[in-house]
Design a protein around this motif. Structure first.
Motif, short mmCIF file in Angstrom:
data_model
loop_
_atom_site.label_atom_id
_atom_site.label_comp_id
_atom_site.label_asym_id
_atom_site.label_seq_id
_atom_site.Cartn_x
_atom_site.Cartn_y
_atom_site.Cartn_z
N PHE A 41 -0.60 22.66 -6.24
CA PHE A 41 -0.94 21.31 -5.96
C PHE A 41 -1.47 20.68 -7.77
CE2 PHE A 41 -4.89 18.79 -5.53
CZ PHE A 41 -4.34 17.31 -4.65
N GLY A 42 -2.34 21.60 -7.88
CA GLY A 42 -2.95 20.82 -9.06
C GLY A 42 -1.72 20.61 -10.36
N GLU A 43 -0.72 21.18 -10.37
CA GLU A 43 0.62 21.43 -10.40
C GLU A 43 1.23 19.90 -10.68
OE1 GLU A 43 1.69 25.64 -12.85
OE2 GLU A 43 2.01 24.81 -10.21
N LEU A 44 1.39 19.61 -8.97
CA LEU A 44 1.97 18.51 -8.44
C LEU A 44 1.55 17.53 -8.50
CD1 LEU A 44 4.74 18.10 -7.10
CD2 LEU A 44 3.43 18.93 -4.99
N PHE A 45 -0.30 17.67 -8.83
CA PHE A 45 -0.48 15.99 -9.20
C PHE A 45 -0.29 14.54 -9.70
CE2 PHE A 45 -3.94 13.10 -8.35
CZ PHE A 45 -4.07 12.76 -7.60
N PRO A 46 0.83 15.57 -10.95
CA PRO A 46 0.59 14.48 -11.69
C PRO A 46 1.48 13.35 -10.99
CG PRO A 46 0.01 16.13 -13.22
CD PRO A 46 -0.11 16.45 -11.13
N GLU A 47 2.85 13.87 -10.50
CA GLU A 47 3.31 13.28 -9.54
C GLU A 47 3.39 12.37 -8.35
OE1 GLU A 47 7.97 15.29 -9.07
OE2 GLU A 47 6.81 17.24 -10.17
N ILE A 48 2.50 13.19 -7.24
CA ILE A 48 2.07 12.79 -6.66
C ILE A 48 1.28 11.05 -6.92
CG2 ILE A 48 0.35 12.77 -4.54
CD1 ILE A 48 0.74 15.60 -4.51
N GLY A 49 0.09 11.43 -7.51
CA GLY A 49 -0.31 10.04 -8.35
C GLY A 49 0.28 9.17 -9.45
N ALA A 50 1.60 9.46 -10.03
CA ALA A 50 2.52 8.39 -9.95
C ALA A 50 2.70 8.12 -8.99
CB ALA A 50 3.70 9.29 -11.18
N PHE A 51 3.42 8.22 -8.21
CA PHE A 51 3.80 7.80 -7.00
C PHE A 51 2.86 6.76 -6.38
CE2 PHE A 51 5.30 6.77 -2.20
CZ PHE A 51 6.34 7.21 -2.66
N ILE A 52 1.79 7.47 -6.06
CA ILE A 52 0.35 5.99 -5.53
C ILE A 52 0.13 5.30 -6.54
CG2 ILE A 52 -1.48 5.77 -5.08
CD1 ILE A 52 -1.73 8.83 -4.22
N GLY A 53 0.11 4.96 -7.45
CA GLY A 53 0.16 4.55 -9.10
C GLY A 53 -1.43 3.80 -8.38
N GLY A 54 -1.30 2.62 -8.44
CA GLY A 54 -2.76 1.58 -8.27
C GLY A 54 -2.90 1.35 -6.59
N ASP A 55 -1.95 1.84 -6.13
CA ASP A 55 -2.32 0.79 -4.15
C ASP A 55 -3.12 1.49 -3.95
OD1 ASP A 55 0.57 0.21 -4.47
OD2 ASP A 55 1.06 1.31 -3.26
N ILE A 56 -3.36 0.89 -2.92
CA ILE A 56 -4.51 1.05 -1.91
C ILE A 56 -3.92 2.27 -1.33
CG2 ILE A 56 -5.82 0.20 0.32
CD1 ILE A 56 -5.35 -2.41 -1.52
N PHE A 88 0.95 -1.22 0.42
CA PHE A 88 -0.22 0.15 0.12
C PHE A 88 0.79 1.63 -0.14
CE2 PHE A 88 1.12 -1.07 4.11
CZ PHE A 88 0.92 0.47 5.02
N THR A 89 0.29 2.45 -0.07
CA THR A 89 1.09 4.16 -0.04
C THR A 89 0.59 4.13 0.78
OG1 THR A 89 1.88 4.00 -2.56
CG2 THR A 89 1.33 6.20 -1.06
N ALA A 90 0.96 4.73 2.03
CA ALA A 90 0.42 5.95 3.00
C ALA A 90 0.63 7.22 3.05
CB ALA A 90 0.96 5.39 4.29
N LEU A 127 4.58 10.82 1.49
CA LEU A 127 4.08 9.44 1.18
C LEU A 127 4.99 8.58 1.04
CD1 LEU A 127 3.63 11.44 -2.28
CD2 LEU A 127 1.76 9.79 -1.81
N SER A 128 4.62 7.11 2.14
CA SER A 128 5.49 6.71 2.22
C SER A 128 4.65 5.03 1.49
CB SER A 128 5.23 5.97 2.87
OG SER A 128 6.40 6.59 4.10
N LYS A 129 5.67 4.52 0.32
CA LYS A 129 5.42 2.66 -0.38
C LYS A 129 5.79 1.80 0.62
CE LYS A 129 4.69 3.36 -5.08
NZ LYS A 129 3.20 3.22 -4.74
N VAL A 130 4.57 1.14 1.13
CA VAL A 130 4.86 -0.08 1.83
C VAL A 130 5.24 -1.57 0.45
CG1 VAL A 130 4.38 -1.87 3.20
CG2 VAL A 130 4.28 0.91 3.48
#
Length: 340
Positions: free
Chosen positions: A71-86, A5-7, A25-28
């Motif tokens: 935030f809107g400019e940065l969200f693509p990077e945030i979303g890419a880090f999360i990917g398909g994680d819970i 998951f990603t916290a 964000l922390s990816k587990v």
């Protein structure tokens, strides 16, 4: 262990959820943190004023993010880090609300996310008088030195979820929720202009009227009001019935809630907001009480230093006798109900 998951943890500039100024964000993978990321950001345009109470808690000021992307400019990077994680968050209603409102006021679409709320899991799996992040992290054996640093808070959230899974002999999020008899909640995808959230509609109305959305609900673990003395008994008002159509996955759903101390909002309004989320408001602490919301600038640390109202002392007494009961600050309560 297939615990993946990603916290995530957001800090916000003001009482509107759509004003993020920091994210961690922390990816587990397999129950271990394998990658981390954090960013400072400017909140979306027209929602980027910094309120004193928020800055006092997380220390971020407008000048600290003056040259950062919005935030809107940065969200693509945030979303890419999360990917398909819970996603996992401590009070997920707040952090998922930040994503939704932040994208809504930026005029951007949002993806669907399955998510886990470690506040709710802490309530089910620990026996704490407060399930705020520092208390839950301590119970999980997770270090938390700089609370309200988004990166540290996300790491602590990840550690809490890993500990709860271990205690329940669960090797995945799916196994954990199955063992607890819970359904994994999901925030649906959305597109610009399609059914804006209640918080976003209120914020846009305030901006359109020439004002600014206000409140203290936007700090990761709830910011209280300073220097407010306990005063005469507030007007209790009636106790509204719980909303039968409320979301069962909400952290207040099915709870019996009592309020104490001076709140920044009228107590009848606080009761109504709780009832809308499926809670049953009552006027005094009894054997039915499961949540006590404390005003007067209370924070969870006050449980240790004895700065308590009579109702709060009664809660500690009942908790010591084994009653499952929890103390929330007003800021934490406002996070949960989306108020400001």
């Amino acid at each position: 262990m297939a615990l993946d998951f990603t916290a995530i943890d957001f800090e916000t500039a003001n009482g509107f959820r759509g004003s993020p100024c920091s994210v961690g964000l922390s990816k587990v993978r397999g129950g271990v943190v394998v990658e981390e990321a954090s960013w400072l950001m400017r909140p979306p345009e027209n929602h980027d004023h910094f309120e004193y109470h928020n800055t006092r808690i997380h220390g971020i000021r407008a000048e600290d993010v003056a040259t950062a992307p919005r935030f809107g400019e940065l969200f693509p990077e945030i979303g890419a880090f999360i990917g398909g994680d819970i996603l996992a968050a401590h009070n997920a209603a707040f952090d998922l609300g930040v994503i939704r409102s932040g994208l809504e006021v930026s005029g951007l679409p949002g993806p669907a996310y399955e998510y886990v709320c470690t506040v709710m899991l802490s309530r089910r799996c620990y026996f704490l008088v407060s399930n705020s992040l520092p208390y839950a992290a301590e119970e999980a054996g997770v270090p938390l030195v700089n609370h309200h640093d988004a990166a540290e808070d996300a790491r602590a959230c990840a550690g809490i979820l890993v500990d709860i899974a271990r205690r329940n002999n669960a090797n995945s999020i799916a196994e954990l929720y199955l063992s607890l008899g819970l359904d994994l909640p999901k925030q649906q995808a959305f597109h610009p202009g399609e059914g804006l959230s209640k918080q976003t509609l209120a914020a846009l109305a305030a901006v359109g009227a020439g004002g600014q959305p206000s409140g203290r609900s936007g700090v990761g673990s709830g910011a209280g009001q300073l220097g407010r003395a306990w005063s005469n008994w507030p007007e209790e008002g009636t106790n509204p019935v719980p909303n039968p159509a409320a979301e069962p996955g909400h952290p207040l759903f099915g709870q019996t809630v009592v309020f104490t101390g001076e709140l920044a909002i009228a107590r009848p309004e606080a009761k109504q907001r709780a009832a809308e989320m499926g809670a049953r408001p009552e006027s005094r602490v009894t054997g039915r009480t499961t949540v006590l919301v404390v005003g007067d600038g209370f924070v969870a640390g006050d449980l240790r230093n004895g700065r308590l109202t009579g109702k709060a002392k009664r809660v500690l007494e009942l908790h010591s006798r084994g009653q499952q009961i929890e103390v929330l600050s007003e800021g934490e309560f406002l996070q949960m109900v989306g108020g400001s």
